[in-house]
Design a protein around this motif. Structure first.
Motif, mmCIF file in Angstrom:
data_model
loop_
_atom_site.group_PDB
_atom_site.id
_atom_site.type_symbol
_atom_site.label_atom_id
_atom_site.label_comp_id
_atom_site.label_asym_id
_atom_site.label_seq_id
_atom_site.Cartn_x
_atom_site.Cartn_y
_atom_site.Cartn_z
ATOM 1 N N MET A 1 -44.837 20.335 -29.676
ATOM 2 C CA MET A 1 -44.660 21.159 -28.484
ATOM 3 C C MET A 1 -45.704 22.272 -28.468
ATOM 4 S SD MET A 1 -40.529 21.266 -29.088
ATOM 5 C CE MET A 1 -40.088 22.232 -27.660
ATOM 6 N N ASP A 2 -45.641 23.108 -27.449
ATOM 7 C CA ASP A 2 -46.553 24.248 -27.384
ATOM 8 C C ASP A 2 -46.156 25.305 -28.405
ATOM 9 O OD1 ASP A 2 -44.222 25.126 -26.167
ATOM 10 O OD2 ASP A 2 -45.226 26.084 -24.477
ATOM 11 N N LYS A 3 -46.993 26.293 -28.607
ATOM 12 C CA LYS A 3 -46.758 27.429 -29.506
ATOM 13 C C LYS A 3 -46.461 26.989 -30.942
ATOM 14 C CE LYS A 3 -45.123 30.297 -25.726
ATOM 15 N NZ LYS A 3 -44.010 31.078 -25.175
ATOM 16 N N ASN A 4 -47.115 25.923 -31.386
ATOM 17 C CA ASN A 4 -46.997 25.414 -32.766
ATOM 18 C C ASN A 4 -45.573 24.971 -33.128
ATOM 19 O OD1 ASN A 4 -49.759 25.980 -33.247
ATOM 20 N ND2 ASN A 4 -49.198 28.118 -33.514
ATOM 21 N N ARG A 5 -44.803 24.598 -32.124
ATOM 22 C CA ARG A 5 -43.431 24.154 -32.364
ATOM 23 C C ARG A 5 -43.372 22.635 -32.452
ATOM 24 N NH1 ARG A 5 -40.164 26.105 -27.580
ATOM 25 N NH2 ARG A 5 -42.059 25.400 -26.581
ATOM 26 N N VAL A 6 -42.408 22.164 -33.239
ATOM 27 C CA VAL A 6 -42.148 20.732 -33.346
ATOM 28 C C VAL A 6 -40.656 20.480 -33.154
ATOM 29 C CG1 VAL A 6 -44.137 20.142 -34.783
ATOM 30 C CG2 VAL A 6 -42.028 20.888 -35.873
ATOM 31 N N ARG A 7 -40.344 19.370 -32.501
ATOM 32 C CA ARG A 7 -38.966 18.914 -32.328
ATOM 33 C C ARG A 7 -38.726 17.853 -33.400
ATOM 34 N NH1 ARG A 7 -36.152 19.624 -27.935
ATOM 35 N NH2 ARG A 7 -38.040 19.827 -26.682
ATOM 36 N N ILE A 8 -37.623 18.009 -34.144
ATOM 37 C CA ILE A 8 -37.368 17.152 -35.298
ATOM 38 C C ILE A 8 -35.981 16.529 -35.183
ATOM 39 C CG2 ILE A 8 -37.207 17.088 -37.815
ATOM 40 C CD1 ILE A 8 -38.807 19.824 -37.735
ATOM 41 N N LYS A 9 -35.924 15.217 -35.264
ATOM 42 C CA LYS A 9 -34.643 14.512 -35.340
ATOM 43 C C LYS A 9 -34.100 14.725 -36.749
ATOM 44 C CE LYS A 9 -32.959 9.762 -35.064
ATOM 45 N NZ LYS A 9 -33.399 8.395 -34.732
ATOM 46 N N THR A 10 -32.841 15.166 -36.854
ATOM 47 C CA THR A 10 -32.227 15.438 -38.146
ATOM 48 C C THR A 10 -30.923 14.666 -38.252
ATOM 49 O OG1 THR A 10 -31.199 17.424 -37.203
ATOM 50 C CG2 THR A 10 -33.256 17.735 -38.430
ATOM 51 N N GLN A 11 -30.740 13.945 -39.350
ATOM 52 C CA GLN A 11 -29.525 13.157 -39.539
ATOM 53 C C GLN A 11 -29.102 13.178 -41.003
ATOM 54 O OE1 GLN A 11 -31.099 9.412 -37.848
ATOM 55 N NE2 GLN A 11 -29.520 9.664 -36.279
ATOM 56 N N CYS A 12 -27.786 13.102 -41.229
ATOM 57 C CA CYS A 12 -27.242 12.963 -42.569
ATOM 58 C C CYS A 12 -26.403 11.692 -42.630
ATOM 59 C CB CYS A 12 -26.368 14.160 -42.949
ATOM 60 S SG CYS A 12 -27.286 15.662 -43.298
ATOM 61 N N PHE A 13 -26.582 10.932 -43.689
ATOM 62 C CA PHE A 13 -25.857 9.684 -43.920
ATOM 63 C C PHE A 13 -25.108 9.779 -45.237
ATOM 64 C CE2 PHE A 13 -29.518 8.746 -41.311
ATOM 65 C CZ PHE A 13 -29.021 7.892 -40.332
#
Length: 149
Positions: free
Chosen positions: A113-125
């Motif tokens: 994303m803009d402004k050095n941001r990242v979207r991260i999928k997070t999951q626990c199994f």
């Protein structure tokens, strides 16, 4: 455990991390002491055996936020890693976690994303491969190499 991070420019969609932790009795008590959450669903075996909830869950369960806290390790130690700032986290608690369950936390960058941001999928199994917590994080990544080494 990863001891450095990635700069924003080094991060690619699909990059991620993974680690496992077995939830212990000590984890439950420590989390309760830190947060003040002494709900009997987490702390009182007798209560849970007698209650309708406890019979359904077959005993005590871990705090949902204890399990979701593993996402912090993914963001702070794996991707983006050192130099990252956690901005947000969503969580959907799918299944209870019990003492003795081994939880594997997994992350994957799904968007830069803009402004050095990242979207991260997070999951626990859990150890049976069942999704116990689903979510999404947004974090900023460092921009300079010297901030991630």
């Amino acid at each position: 455990m990863r001891m450095r991070g990635y700069t924003y420019d080094q991060i690619k969609v699909g990059l991620g991390g993974k680690f496992s932790k077995t939830i212990t009795e000590a984890d439950i008590h420590s989390f309760g002491a830190i947060t003040g959450d002494f709900n009997p669903a987490h702390m009182d075996e007798d209560y849970m055996h007698k209650s309708r909830l406890g019979q359904k869950m077959q005993g005590r369960i871990a705090h949902g936020m204890l399990v979701a806290g593993l996402f912090s390790t993914l963001v702070g130690e794996y991707v983006p890693g050192k130099g990252a700032l956690y901005l947000s986290q969503t969580c959907i608690f799918k299944k209870p976690v019990k003492i003795g369950d081994t939880i594997t936390a997994v992350s994957e960058v799904v968007e830069k994303m803009d402004k050095n941001r990242v979207r991260i999928k997070t999951q626990c199994f859990n150890q049976h491969g069942e999704l116990v917590t689903d979510g999404e994080a947004i974090a900023t990544a460092a921009t300079r190499e010297e901030d991630v080494i």
